[in-house]
Design an enzyme around this catalytic site. Structure first.
Site, PDB file in Angstrom:
ATOM      1  N   GLY A 278       5.289   1.173 -42.133  1.00 49.12           N
ATOM      2  CA  GLY A 278       5.614   0.254 -43.210  1.00 49.12           C
ATOM      3  C   GLY A 278       4.368  -0.282 -43.888  1.00 49.12           C
ATOM      4  N   GLN A 279       3.227  -0.112 -43.218  1.00 44.51           N
ATOM      5  CA  GLN A 279       1.999  -0.681 -43.783  1.00 44.51           C
ATOM      6  C   GLN A 279       1.485   0.128 -44.962  1.00 44.51           C
ATOM      7  OE1 GLN A 279       2.084   1.523 -41.486  1.00 44.51           O
ATOM      8  NE2 GLN A 279       0.139   2.116 -40.616  1.00 44.51           N
ATOM      9  N   GLY A 280       2.018   1.359 -45.139  1.00 45.91           N
ATOM     10  CA  GLY A 280       1.640   2.150 -46.307  1.00 45.91           C
ATOM     11  C   GLY A 280       0.495   3.108 -46.052  1.00 45.91           C
ATOM     12  N   SER A 281       0.273   3.474 -44.792  1.00 46.43           N
ATOM     13  CA  SER A 281      -0.869   4.339 -44.494  1.00 46.43           C
ATOM     14  C   SER A 281      -0.704   5.722 -45.119  1.00 46.43           C
ATOM     15  CB  SER A 281      -1.101   4.456 -42.982  1.00 46.43           C
ATOM     16  OG  SER A 281       0.041   4.956 -42.331  1.00 46.43           O
TER      17      SER A 281
ATOM     18  N   ALA B 246     -13.424   0.607 -48.183  1.00 45.74           N
ATOM     19  CA  ALA B 246     -12.237  -0.112 -47.688  1.00 45.74           C
ATOM     20  C   ALA B 246     -12.284  -0.336 -46.188  1.00 45.74           C
ATOM     21  CB  ALA B 246     -10.973   0.671 -48.041  1.00 45.74           C
ATOM     22  N   LYS B 247     -11.482  -1.317 -45.753  1.00 49.76           N
ATOM     23  CA  LYS B 247     -11.187  -1.487 -44.326  1.00 49.76           C
ATOM     24  C   LYS B 247      -9.787  -2.062 -44.194  1.00 49.76           C
ATOM     25  CE  LYS B 247     -13.886  -5.782 -44.282  1.00 49.76           C
ATOM     26  NZ  LYS B 247     -15.118  -6.384 -43.776  1.00 49.76           N
ATOM     27  N   GLY B 248      -9.352  -2.237 -42.957  1.00 50.32           N
ATOM     28  CA  GLY B 248      -7.951  -2.583 -42.693  1.00 50.32           C
ATOM     29  C   GLY B 248      -7.617  -4.029 -42.991  1.00 50.32           C
ATOM     30  N   VAL B 249      -6.305  -4.293 -43.117  1.00 50.95           N
ATOM     31  CA  VAL B 249      -5.873  -5.647 -43.481  1.00 50.95           C
ATOM     32  C   VAL B 249      -4.524  -6.019 -42.868  1.00 50.95           C
ATOM     33  CG1 VAL B 249      -4.724  -4.925 -45.617  1.00 50.95           C
ATOM     34  CG2 VAL B 249      -5.720  -7.232 -45.458  1.00 50.95           C
TER      35      VAL B 249
ATOM     36  N   GLU C  15      -3.660  -7.261 -40.135  1.00 51.84           N
ATOM     37  CA  GLU C  15      -3.585  -8.478 -39.315  1.00 51.84           C
ATOM     38  C   GLU C  15      -4.267  -9.687 -39.936  1.00 51.84           C
ATOM     39  OE1 GLU C  15      -4.332  -6.457 -35.012  1.00 51.84           O
ATOM     40  OE2 GLU C  15      -5.818  -6.147 -36.565  1.00 51.84           O
TER      41      GLU C  15
END
Lengths: 289, 770, 164
Positions: free
Chosen positions: B495-498, B717-720, B722
């Site tokens: 669901g996070q769109g990866s 970019a990096k993750g988001v 959390e």
């Protein structure tokens, strides 16, 4: 929940006949939202469900009486109550209470009679109907009788309905001149079961309260009329100091039950605050004409 | 509700990265046709229902399955003894091999699976499960994390470290205690800092046990082949499942195939290994496919978020600089370690917060108790820590009479300065996040404090998190002869769109349209290794692997062009190259990328490392609230969430990630709470365990993408996933304090807790004045 | 109990097509739809609270997990799969995509169906009305802000096309 029989009586008499049994695995089934939960969790394992959907359209009609009262068929859905022009005109507090009761899908199928007969003290409709002076018509193997909504509940999930008895109608007396409000309070998410429900109905004449009904639910084991609060209101001016006295009387009178939604002390505080707000709102909203 | 749309619109040259492409699978999701394991049915399938422990800690005296076996339609009733015929040593887990497939000899929490019933009809399986009787001899149980430190009730007699992950290699646990891991860090001279301090502040904060409640309840389906096993599972970590199942069975990895379609939410609940071990054993035992679907209720007994206690103490000098900090964190891990030890260590080392403090000591304990197990939940322990250190920070500022934002600015970790472990902080826009929130909230301007019984207040908090390492991601990009591309990747889009973000990276690198890249969902027979979809790691780790794979493909296309005599820099379509080379539409180009960031494990004695993380995540929250002082009800009028996520690959999806994470944390902050009675969850359903709905959304929500760049990340970019959870809880507690002058130190921040605190404050002030 | 008393053949209209099925009394509407290979209505909470199993029966939305399959005998049953039978997405579905009003998508069919119900009854709902109507649908990914935007956007599209 396997292996039960789903039967569809075509008349009220047939339904009563099917339910006139000592077997407590036989139950009436209208909207079914509450029973289905009990069946899915294994709390209730029916042998026979008596579906009331085909006993006749008359049992889902809502009609206003010329005197300003209302007759609501027990098979009317909560959505029907919410949108009924008669309900909105005669008892607007009932229609308003519906908009935040459970959810749209439940209201679409859950019926007035089942909502009352389930005996769950967290429901919104019973305190509202009790405050409006409502009663239910009950039909059973021994004939019919009327029971005031405030006398319908005998315990936690228990009612005074006997073997084979079904609620057929809810009757509201004339609401003319009565100002009513219902407030509920949740303490977890906004759409939680209420920690407290409080319904009030006042008759105000010349600035003084001539009659009052105050009903608390959800926080108490069963729906309860708070008579000392009513006494504090009756005959007094409809103003802040009267309301404050009534709220203290209510707080002293109501027996609150502690649960995950709050301690008894905290619910007592909620009652003080919400009763005052309900009374204020009833006055603000004014009387039904 | 008004939503502020950040105006970040700076796509990369090919126009794919930085573009708000709708999710690739959007159409499948709005039409109800997206495939989830939830809906999967295969021929000859049996349904599993488990019988669960009714006691929190006890020896199994007897199991009577006869009535269940006699029920028409029951195929088989299985106990641990049967499981042992398939797997002689049936214990699994990512940190410890401590969790039995079905309870062996004893049970350690209410709800632990003891017996499995199989039937062709799920209703029959459920009915039969109720007919199994198990007798227990109750044992002393421990539920509280502080009591677990010294309790005579010991949950595990023998500790079995797994040795799977290099960062947890030193795991030994302490025998005959409930301590699964104790992580310690010592930097500078803390005692000296406290001795020299002008002010010392000490507080204790607690968080409660909560559950992820993914709306697709956990589910796995195992299908046995001749000498293979296929597991369809709602998992965030297919690669780990394959390795762990192969280990349990003693098989080579390639005989275990793990497939993951769409996931109906994960949030950490579906990580590592959960239902897969039991369905694998059952399928091999009965030689038929077996599906096990949990109900919402059962999920509460499967995996949860750690309850915690955090004791934090700071030494502050007269200029308002924090010179020393002591942190003691106790993590209530429940009956099985799951990934708790990593939470303990990884989160543990950021316990002092994003502040520049020379002298630090940290002790962080993973504890076994007789509660349902705790593992990863969106933030991996960080929200529990930020809750404590940002509440503490606010209290220090108040104690010193300083503005909370100014006090934070004075102490923030700035670029290049060492964090507690000694690792210098790089590309972490901590100050940028704080500034963005303060600016949005017009922090410097006067604030309406309300009137009458309704008071208003505002609060702010920032937190940070180290990413995961060591960890590996592998990606394969397959360019077809018409120039379209497939991406093979074991990252799970829950669901996070990866899928969409990864396709954007491929498209940008190969100059394609994102919509022309097809992402092949995890299937370990086909897609290469990826450690797991967790800890906001995918964008960075998998994203880097994907970019390398796409670059590898791009280089081969260039080489093909050169081999066909095209001069460098000439304009050509890949399809023409294939046609020229093969004389027809034929062939493939396969690009492979592997990404392994550098990392140095913390030294066991000091807890220090100069390279403890490949990147930092930063998130912060500001809120404006109203408190009804008559009832304690808190209403959130406005919530601003700002995150440093480097450069956004897909701004719109990122915004949804930010607001979604913040709203989830809002539930954990305000009301979500597993009520336990002697280890039993008394509210294990959505009727009684309330999660946020429409009416719980603040009137005004703002998501802010802070201007930043992660230089080592794919396209910056990096993750988001959390980051927006970090600041929510303390920001609200700080705002309550601001509004009505009372401090809550335990979550959830219920109206009753607020009201009680108000009442106590009233009593205290009346006794003081008397 | 004799099987003949618990099992019943029912006939109903499913997304516009007449169908029949032989079902046991305990089978619920979600189970029934699964037999027709329709997976858009999904049981999640099992209590009618989350809306993932929303089905429209005779034009009225209900929770499939709380509806006994035998009770749809003779009725019209519409599911999420019926919305795009022409090949085109409904305006609500398109608005959900355009506004990015979901993440994992598990709850999305329920939200889409409930939004259709809302807009049929109230073509121009205010934000409080949207919140009230959709309060019985849960999204654990909490895409609520986007869902509210999608409902508003779908409403204005539908009003525009009705006016045209």
């Amino acid at each position: 929940m396997r292996g039960f029989e789903l039967v569809h009586p075509g008349s009220l008499a047939d339904a009563i006949g099917l339910l006139d049994t000592d077997d407590d695995t036989v139950r009436p089934f209208s909207g079914g939202t509450a029973l289905m939960l009990m069946m899915k969790t294994g709390v209730f394992r029916p042998s026979r469900l008596v579906h009331l959907g085909r006993i006749g359209d008359a049992y889902s009609e809502i009609t206003a009486s010329p005197a300003g009262g209302l007759r609501i068929g027990a098979m009317a859905t909560l959505s029907a109550l919410e949108h009924s022009p008669e309900v909105i005109r005669v008892a607007p507090v009932v229609a308003r209470a519906m908009t935040r009761l459970a959810n749209v899908r439940v209201r679409n199928v859950a019926c007035v009679g089942g909502n009352l007969a389930h005996g769950d003290p967290h429901m919104d409709l019973p305190p509202v109907l009790a405050a409006l002076g409502g009663s239910v018509s009950v039909a059973g193997p021994q004939g019919t009788r009327d029971v005031a909504v405030e006398k319908l509940f005998s315990g936690y999930y228990e009612t005074v309905l006997g073997r084979g008895e079904l609620i057929t109608d809810v009757v509201l007396p004339s609401q003319r001149g009565w100002s009513s409000a219902y407030l509920k309070c949740t303490t977890r998410s906004a759409d939680d079961w209420p920690a407290l429900g409080v319904a009030v109905s006042l008759r105000i004449e010349g600035g003084a309260i001539s009659e009052a009904r105050v009903v608390v639910s959800a926080a108490t084991e069963i729906l309860t009329r708070l008579t000392t609060a009513e006494s504090a209101l009756t005959g007094a001016a409809a103003d802040e100091s009267t309301f404050a006295r009534a709220c203290e009387a209510a707080a002293a009178e109501a027996e609150m039950v502690e649960d995950a939604r709050g301690s008894a002390d905290y619910k007592t505080q909620l009652l003080r605050v919400y009763l005052r707000r309900a009374l204020t709102q009833a006055v603000q909203d004014g009387a039904v004409s | 509700m008004t939503i502020h749309r950040p105006t970040i619109d700076r796509p990369m040259p090919a126009g794919q990265v930085g573009r708000s492409v709708p999710r690739l699978e959007a159409r499948q999701k709005v039409t109800g046709r997206a495939d989830y394991v939830h809906n999967l049915v295969v021929p000859r399938m049996l349904y599993c229902k488990v019988v669960r422990s009714t006691v929190p800690h006890g020896r199994i005296l007897s199991i009577d399955t006869s009535a269940a076996e006699a029920l028409e339609g029951v195929y088989r009733v299985v106990t641990a003894d049967d499981i042992r015929t398939v797997v002689p040593n049936p214990f699994y887990g990512p940190a410890f091999h401590d969790q039995p497939v079905l309870a062996v000899e004893k049970v350690r929490h209410v709800g632990e699976p003891v017996v499995a019933v199989l039937a062709e009809d799920p209703y029959v399986a459920a009915e039969a499960a109720q007919l199994v009787t198990v007798e227990y001899e109750p044992m002393e149980a421990v539920f509280d994390e502080i009591e677990a430190m010294t309790s005579t009730a010991v949950v595990h007699e023998v500790l079995k470290p797994a040795g799977t992950f290099p960062d947890l290699k030193h795991l030994v646990g302490r025998r005959d205690t409930n301590i699964a891991l104790d992580y310690r860090l010592r930097r500078g001279d803390v005692d000296a800092a406290f001795a020299a301090a002008d002010h010392v502040f000490a507080h204790e904060f607690k968080t409660q046990q909560v559950m992820h409640t993914p709306l697709e309840p956990m589910v796995s389906l195992a299908e046995p082949g001749e000498d293979t096993l296929t597991i369809h599972t709602a998992s965030q970590s297919p690669s780990f499942v394959r390795i762990e199942i192969a280990r349990l069975l003693g098989w080579p990895e390639n005989r275990v195939r793990v497939k993951v379609p769409h996931l109906g939410g994960g949030f950490g609940a579906k990580l590592y290994i959960k239902l897969e071990a039991l369905v694998a054993c059952l399928a091999l035992l009965v030689r038929r496919p077996v599906k096990w679907s949990l109900t919402m209720e059962e999920q509460f007994y499967t995996i949860t978020k750690h309850a915690s206690t955090f004791r934090i103490e700071s030494a502050v000098d007269k200029e308002g600089r924090v010179t020393g900090r002591r942190c003691e964190v106790f993590w209530n891990g429940g009956a099985y370690a799951d990934i708790g030890p990593r939470v303990t260590q990884k989160s543990g080392f950021t316990a002092p917060g994003p502040y520049d403090i020379d002298n630090v000591s940290i002790d962080s304990y993973a504890l076994y108790t007789n509660r349902p197990p705790a593992g990863a939940l969106r933030g991996f322990g960080i929200p529990q820590l930020v809750w404590a250190y940002e509440s503490h920070t606010d209290l220090i500022a108040r104690g010193l009479g300083l503005d909370p934002v100014a006090f934070r600015r004075k102490n923030l970790l700035r670029d290049g300065r060492p964090q507690a472990t000694g690792t210098p902080v790089r590309d972490a826009a901590i100050e940028g996040v704080l500034d963005d929130i303060a600016a949005r909230m017009a922090w410097e301007t006067p604030f309406d404090r309300g009137s009458g019984p309704v008071k208003r207040g505002r609060g702010i908090a920032v937190g940070f998190k180290a990413s995961i390492a060591p960890t590996t991601s592998v990606a394969i990009v397959n360019v077809a002869a018409d120039g379209s591309a497939n991406l093979y990747l074991s990252t799970v889009d829950m669901g996070q769109g990866s899928d969409t973000a990864m396709a954007q990276i491929v498209a940008e690198t190969l100059t394609l349209r994102t919509e022309d890249v097809k992402v092949v969902h995890p299937d370990t027979d086909v897609t290469p290794y990826d450690m797991a979809t967790l800890g906001s790691r995918s964008t960075f780790h998998a994203g880097n692997a994907v970019k390398l794979a796409a670059e590898h493909a791009r280089d081969q296309i260039a080489a093909l062009a050169a081999s066909l005599g095209l001069p460098p820099g000439s304009n050509y379509a890949p399809a023409d190259l294939f046609k020229k080379k093969y004389g027809m539409q034929a062939g493939n180009i396969i690009g492979v990328g592997t990404y392994i960031p550098e990392y140095k494990s913390p030294a066991p004695e000091t807890g220090l490392s100069d390279n403890v993380t490949p990147f930092w995540m930063v998130g912060g929250t500001g809120v404006e609230i109203e408190v009804d002082t008559e009832t304690g009800h808190v209403r959130i009028l406005r919530m601003v969430n700002a995150c440093d996520l480097g450069r956004p690959l897909n701004p719109k999806i990122v915004e949804t990630q930010i607001s979604g994470a913040a709203l989830m944390q809002l539930g954990f902050t305000m009301f979500e709470n597993m009520d336990l009675d002697d280890g039993q969850v008394t509210n294990a359903s959505l009727a009684d365990y309330k999660i946020p709905g429409m009416h719980d959304v603040p009137d005004q929500m703002e998501s802010v993408i802070t201007e930043a760049e992660q230089k080592s990340g794919p396209y910056g970019a990096k993750g988001v996933g959390e980051s927006a959870t970090f600041g929510v809880s303390p920001a609200i507690a700080n705002a309550i304090h601001d509004a009505v002058g009372v401090r809550l130190t335990e979550m959830p921040l219920t109206p009753q807790a607020v009201f009680r605190a108000l009442r106590e404050a009233e009593l205290n002030s009346s006794t003081t004045s008397a | 109990m004799d099987a003949s008393e618990t099992v019943k053949k029912i006939r109903f209209t499913l997304n516009g097509r007449p169908v029949s099925a032989t079902v046991e009394s305990h089978v619920d509407l979600v189970d029934l739809l699964r037999r027709f290979d329709l997976g858009g209505a999904r049981e999640s909470c099992g209590q009618g609270l989350c809306g993932c199993c929303t089905v429209v029966v005779d034009g009225v939305a209900m929770s499939g997990c709380l509806t006994l399959a035998q009770l749809v005998d003779g009725k019209r049953v519409d599911t999420i799969e019926g919305l795009d039978q022409t090949g085109a997405l409904s305006p609500v579905q398109q608005a959900f995509i355009d506004e990015g009003a979901f993440q994992c998508g598990f709850c999305t069919p329920g939200f889409v169906l409930m939004t259709h119900q809302l807009l049929e009854r109230n073509p121009d709902p205010s934000e409080p009305e949207i919140r009230d109507y959709l309060a019985g649908n849960l999204c654990r990914c909490a895409a609520y802000p986007e869902i509210i935007r999608a409902v508003k956007s779908a409403a204005s599209r539908m009003r525009a096309s009705a006016a045209a």
